[in-house]
Write a protein that holds these residues in place. Sequence first.
Motif, PDB file in Angstrom:
ATOM      1  N   ASN A   1       0.839  -1.209   0.000  1.00  0.00           N
ATOM      2  CA  ASN A   1       0.000   0.000   0.000  1.00  0.00           C
ATOM      3  C   ASN A   1       0.869   1.252   0.000  1.00  0.00           C
ATOM      4  O   ASN A   1       0.569   2.245  -0.691  1.00  0.00           O
ATOM      5  CB  ASN A   1      -0.932   0.001   1.207  1.00  0.00           C
ATOM      6  N   LYS A   2       1.950   1.202   0.802  1.00  0.00           N
ATOM      7  CA  LYS A   2       2.874   2.355   0.829  1.00  0.00           C
ATOM      8  C   LYS A   2       3.469   2.580  -0.558  1.00  0.00           C
ATOM      9  O   LYS A   2       3.558   3.710  -1.065  1.00  0.00           O
ATOM     10  CB  LYS A   2       3.961   2.143   1.854  1.00  0.00           C
ATOM     11  N   LYS A   3       3.914   1.460  -1.209  1.00  0.00           N
ATOM     12  CA  LYS A   3       4.481   1.588  -2.557  1.00  0.00           C
ATOM     13  C   LYS A   3       3.443   2.126  -3.531  1.00  0.00           C
ATOM     14  O   LYS A   3       3.740   2.963  -4.402  1.00  0.00           O
ATOM     15  CB  LYS A   3       5.001   0.231  -3.028  1.00  0.00           C
ATOM     16  N   MET A   4       2.196   1.634  -3.415  1.00  0.00           N
ATOM     17  CA  MET A   4       1.126   2.103  -4.298  1.00  0.00           C
ATOM     18  C   MET A   4       0.880   3.604  -4.111  1.00  0.00           C
ATOM     19  O   MET A   4       0.660   4.341  -5.084  1.00  0.00           O
ATOM     20  CB  MET A   4      -0.159   1.324  -4.002  1.00  0.00           C
ATOM     21  N   ASP A   5       0.894   4.014  -2.794  1.00  0.00           N
ATOM     22  CA  ASP A   5       0.714   5.460  -2.551  1.00  0.00           C
ATOM     23  C   ASP A   5       1.843   6.256  -3.230  1.00  0.00           C
ATOM     24  O   ASP A   5       1.605   7.325  -3.838  1.00  0.00           O
ATOM     25  CB  ASP A   5       0.716   5.735  -1.049  1.00  0.00           C
ATOM     26  N   GLY A   6       3.077   5.724  -3.106  1.00  0.00           N
ATOM     27  CA  GLY A   6       4.202   6.413  -3.778  1.00  0.00           C
ATOM     28  C   GLY A   6       4.000   6.450  -5.288  1.00  0.00           C
ATOM     29  O   GLY A   6       4.237   7.484  -5.944  1.00  0.00           O
ATOM     30  N   TYR A   7       3.556   5.287  -5.892  1.00  0.00           N
ATOM     31  CA  TYR A   7       3.311   5.235  -7.320  1.00  0.00           C
ATOM     32  C   TYR A   7       2.189   6.202  -7.736  1.00  0.00           C
ATOM     33  O   TYR A   7       2.247   6.855  -8.789  1.00  0.00           O
ATOM     34  CB  TYR A   7       2.962   3.820  -7.752  1.00  0.00           C
ATOM     35  N   VAL A   8       1.119   6.296  -6.869  1.00  0.00           N
ATOM     36  CA  VAL A   8       0.008   7.220  -7.177  1.00  0.00           C
ATOM     37  C   VAL A   8       0.505   8.651  -7.187  1.00  0.00           C
ATOM     38  O   VAL A   8       0.145   9.466  -8.056  1.00  0.00           O
ATOM     39  CB  VAL A   8      -1.132   7.022  -6.161  1.00  0.00           C
ATOM     40  N   LYS A   9       1.333   8.994  -6.189  1.00  0.00           N
ATOM     41  CA  LYS A   9       1.893  10.350  -6.142  1.00  0.00           C
ATOM     42  C   LYS A   9       2.743  10.624  -7.386  1.00  0.00           C
ATOM     43  O   LYS A   9       2.666  11.698  -8.013  1.00  0.00           O
ATOM     44  CB  LYS A   9       2.725  10.537  -4.885  1.00  0.00           C
ATOM     45  N   GLU A  10       3.576   9.627  -7.766  1.00  0.00           N
ATOM     46  CA  GLU A  10       4.411   9.802  -8.949  1.00  0.00           C
ATOM     47  C   GLU A  10       3.544   9.994 -10.210  1.00  0.00           C
ATOM     48  O   GLU A  10       3.839  10.829 -11.089  1.00  0.00           O
ATOM     49  CB  GLU A  10       5.338   8.615  -9.129  1.00  0.00           C
ATOM     50  N   LEU A  11       2.446   9.166 -10.302  1.00  0.00           N
ATOM     51  CA  LEU A  11       1.561   9.291 -11.459  1.00  0.00           C
ATOM     52  C   LEU A  11       0.911  10.666 -11.529  1.00  0.00           C
ATOM     53  O   LEU A  11       0.781  11.277 -12.600  1.00  0.00           O
ATOM     54  CB  LEU A  11       0.481   8.191 -11.405  1.00  0.00           C
ATOM     55  N   SER A  12       0.443  11.132 -10.277  1.00  0.00           N
ATOM     56  CA  SER A  12      -0.172  12.474 -10.260  1.00  0.00           C
ATOM     57  C   SER A  12       0.847  13.543 -10.681  1.00  0.00           C
ATOM     58  O   SER A  12       0.522  14.478 -11.442  1.00  0.00           O
ATOM     59  CB  SER A  12      -0.727  12.761  -8.853  1.00  0.00           C
ATOM     60  N   ASN A  13       2.096  13.401 -10.249  1.00  0.00           N
ATOM     61  CA  ASN A  13       3.142  14.351 -10.655  1.00  0.00           C
ATOM     62  C   ASN A  13       3.378  14.287 -12.166  1.00  0.00           C
ATOM     63  O   ASN A  13       3.549  15.322 -12.837  1.00  0.00           O
ATOM     64  CB  ASN A  13       4.443  14.078  -9.905  1.00  0.00           C
TER      65      ASN A  13
END
Length: 363
Positions: free
Chosen positions: A314-326
Amino acid sequence: MARNDLIGEKECNDLLEESKVTEERLAFLKNRVKRKDENKCVQGDQNQFLKLKFVHPQRSQEYFIMKGNSLKTLMSNFTRDLGLKDNSLKYYFQGKLLLSSDTTDDLDIADNDTIDVLDISSKPPFKVYTRFPEKYDLTNNNESAENIINVHWLELKLLEYQKENNQLHAALLWFRKSTFDLEKKAEKVRIEKDEEMRIAKLESDGELKQVMKERDLEMRNFVKAKSEEISRLKIENSDKQKEIEELQSCRIKDENIHEEIGTLTKELEDLKETHEEVKTWGEFKEREVDQRTRHLVNVKNKMRDGERTIQELNKKMDGYVKELSNHEIQKRHLENEMKANKLALEKKLVDEELTTKDLKNKV
């Protein structure tokens, strides 16, 4: 001729000279007669039964016997309970050999006494006391283990001869008592004859009426006293009957209690067996529960590890979501820049076209 029921010293000496018995036998008979007289004087014994314990190296058993009865029935019952043949056991009470014809009164056997039982060929481990004079004591003269059986049979024969001698002595006492009763009857007949002769003399003197009145008064008093005595004896007999009924009811209660004890013993054994089965089943279930508990612990550990991995994912997914939003923001910026560049290029092209037109026009 008044005579006491107990044997006097002079009479004992006469009996000793006539029957040539030992002082020990005479004392035994004297105590036996004394006990019988005491038992006649006692008004009803509340406890007529004795509890005896037969002890054998293989097993022990308790029996009940009425006072004064012989031990033959108990001996045969104990032999049968052991599964042995008759005359294969010998019995001792306080170191004294017992006969089947002996009674509880012969050896002063009391309640809760113990009778030692041995095989016919075994030697007693305790001290043996003889019941006849020491000069006839075979156990002291023959200590060989091979002759124990012969010595035992000789002891039984000597005891039987001794009991026969005691019975003859008792018969002699009975004969003397019968003679004494006959003498009393003869004395009574002589007194009656003297009374008849006196009455015949009184008839001639005219004093018969006075004597008859006195005699009638004496008879009335005698009848009154006898009636009172009869009523008292009836009351005593009724009391004795009640005591006998109470003893019989107590005996029935004891038998019922023994039956209940037997049933309770069987139930206790069944409960013990059931307890053992339940115990084994409980141990099996405990092992099964332990196995399941260990399995659950392993599953919980695995689930905890899975939750940890899920949390990390979940932590990695949150990081990936943030990267995608960026990336999307950067994409939008790039698109806006491209649109602005395109508009600038189009405007520049338009301007160049206009300039080219102007140049053409000028040309």
